[in-house]
Scaffold this active site. Structure first.
Site, PDB file in Angstrom:
ATOM      1  N   HIS A 214       0.826  -1.218   0.000  1.00  0.00           N
ATOM      2  CA  HIS A 214       0.000   0.000   0.000  1.00  0.00           C
ATOM      3  C   HIS A 214       0.860   1.268   0.000  1.00  0.00           C
ATOM      4  CE1 HIS A 214      -3.516  -2.523   0.863  1.00  0.00           C
ATOM      5  NE2 HIS A 214      -2.742  -3.137   1.744  1.00  0.00           N
TER       6      HIS A 214
ATOM      7  N   SER B  97      16.446  16.749 -19.585  1.00  0.00           N
ATOM      8  CA  SER B  97      15.472  17.830 -19.609  1.00  0.00           C
ATOM      9  C   SER B  97      16.036  18.976 -20.429  1.00  0.00           C
ATOM     10  CB  SER B  97      15.181  18.306 -18.178  1.00  0.00           C
ATOM     11  OG  SER B  97      14.505  19.550 -18.186  1.00  0.00           O
TER      12      SER B  97
END
Length: 463
Positions: free
Chosen positions: A171, A295
């Site tokens: 989770h 980038s």
């Protein structure tokens, strides 16, 4: 506006062509036509060599070799162009193949064989066998080898990291530790199950005329055992015979195959997202590729683009494969043409899956495990030992060596939603009314050692 009409509109035929080009030998229009030629020529040879029509038209070994070369060594740009020229006139792709062979027979001065070309066939007799041949070869010669290479790379990665402890995150939250190798091994096991199913796939073929009844065959030559001949011919092509069909082969084998491929793709998608997450946690360091840019504005970035690209390609592949699986199993009454347009996209589904395999193969080569970060993460989460402690207490209670009531609640109070350090746990364990053996075992337990049989389980992927 400039004229760019000649440019490819699919990235598989443009930007990514080099990664998927081998599929073009099988799942392109040219590959399909080559397979159609193969089926037509082999049927001609089958009829003549067995003298099924009593024509007495013998074919020499040299002539048979020359005929097979039409769909083999001699098939190329000239053949492709000629077939396109014939189809422009016939407006029918299979009829163009038939006329192409008739012209070849004329050049060989064997016009006596012309009526054996496409004898008693509906176009779907040729098409279904041609598709089975091309899909089978695409799987066995292109897709499966690439998939096996990736899974073998993952296998080696799993084994090399079999003993490297890692904090689990059920989770998304800190949980019982595992090892990186064991987590990769889970994917290896899942992927291998699907590869086994794909490698054992049955490829069916029908060869029974306009509505699957052999009506024209019986009308032309009632004394021939056409069921036996049909089965023998289909099996001679390396396919399994389907005796009960309409005009088309029912395509169930295709739906089965594409469904399994889609399942394999979904497991790979799960792997890609997990590796992306491990990279974001710095569990894996990315190895910068010389000259590459991450980038356009942030020079420091190394982006996990291989895994992101794989996700996108797997999703596109499954959109096609799922559509094919759903569409191909339905045909109105004895025949409609929805399967014709659908099957022309098989290569697209395969191509994006193949591209994803390439993405992941390259992506794995650009990673290095960051064991220091994995260990640091474990040492920041001593509370994960709460499971071990409460389970050991329960065992003592069951053996009558402790009278602690509700060990789970005790550890829940200590650890739930809290950061618990080594010293706090040691103090807690020392205070427990448990057997000395249990206490000693718990006092030496550390998060990085609490991995159970993870390493042993990982090694099972080679068994």
């Amino acid at each position: 506006m400039s004229n760019l009409s000649a440019q490819p509109i699919s990235p598989l035929d443009g930007r990514y062509q080099s990664q998927v080009k081998d599929l073009g030998n099988h799942l392109s229009e040219a590959g399909l036509n080559r397979a159609r030629l193969e089926v037509e020529i082999e049927w001609l040879l089958w009829l003549a060599s067995r003298n099924l029509l009593g024509s007495g038209s013998e074919i020499s070994t040299k002539e048979a070799f020359a005929l097979r070369a039409i769909a083999g060594a001699e098939f190329g740009d000239t053949s492709i162009a000629k077939l396109a020229e014939l189809e422009a006139v016939t407006r029918h792709d299979v009829k163009a193949v038939e006329y192409f062979i008739r012209e070849q027979l004329k050049d060989m001065q064997r016009q006596d064989l012309s009526e054996l070309v496409h004898f008693a066939c509906t176009s779907e007799d040729i098409n279904n066998l041609a598709y089975a041949i091309t899909v089978k070869s695409a799987i066995n010669e292109v897709w499966l080898p690439k998939a096996n290479v990736l899974v073998e790379k993952l296998t080696k990665l799993a084994l090399s990291h079999a003993g490297v402890p890692m904090l689990s995150r059920t989770h998304g939250q800190p949980a019982t530790p595992t090892t990186m190798g064991k987590e990769i091994a889970v994917f290896v096991s899942r992927l291998n199950r699907q590869l086994k199913r794909i490698s054992q796939q049955e490829y069916l073929g029908k060869f029974s005329g306009a509505t699957g009844t052999f009506a024209a065959h019986i009308a032309a030559a009632p004394d021939v055992e056409w069921l036996e001949e049909s089965q023998g011919f289909v099996e001679s092509l390396g396919l399994s015979w389907n005796p009960l069909t309409t005009q088309i082969e029912s395509h169930d084998w295709q739906a089965e195959l594409y469904g399994t491929m889609a399942h394999f793709n979904r497991i790979l998608h799960n792997l890609a997202t997990d590796f992306w997450t491990y990279i974001s946690l710095n569990y894996f360091k990315q190895i910068p590729v010389a000259g590459a840019t991450g980038s356009s504005t942030m020079p420091h970035k190394v982006n996990p683009i291989r895994f992101e690209n794989a996700e996108a390609n797997l999703e596109i592949s499954n959109a096609i494969l799922d559509s094919l699986s759903a569409t191909l199993v339905t045909s109105r009454l004895q025949r409609d043409l929805t399967d014709s347009s659908a099957q022309r996209n098989i290569g697209v589904g395969f191509g994006h899956s193949l591209l994803a395999l390439d993405n992941l193969d390259r992506g794995l080569d650009e990673l290095a495990l960051n064991e220091a970060v994995l260990l640091g993460d474990l040492l920041e989460n001593w509370e994960v030992l709460g499971e071990a402690i409460q389970t050991a207490i329960r065992a003592d209670v069951a053996r009558g060596e402790s009278d602690i009531s509700d060990p789970y609640a005790l550890l829940k109070e200590l650890t739930r939603g809290k950061k618990v350090g080594e010293e706090e746990l040691l103090v807690f364990v020392n205070s427990l009314a448990v057997s000395q053996e249990t206490k000693e075992r718990l006092l030496v337990l550390r998060p990085e050692r609490y991995v159970g049989l993870a390493e042993e389980l990982t090694k099972r992927i080679r068994s």
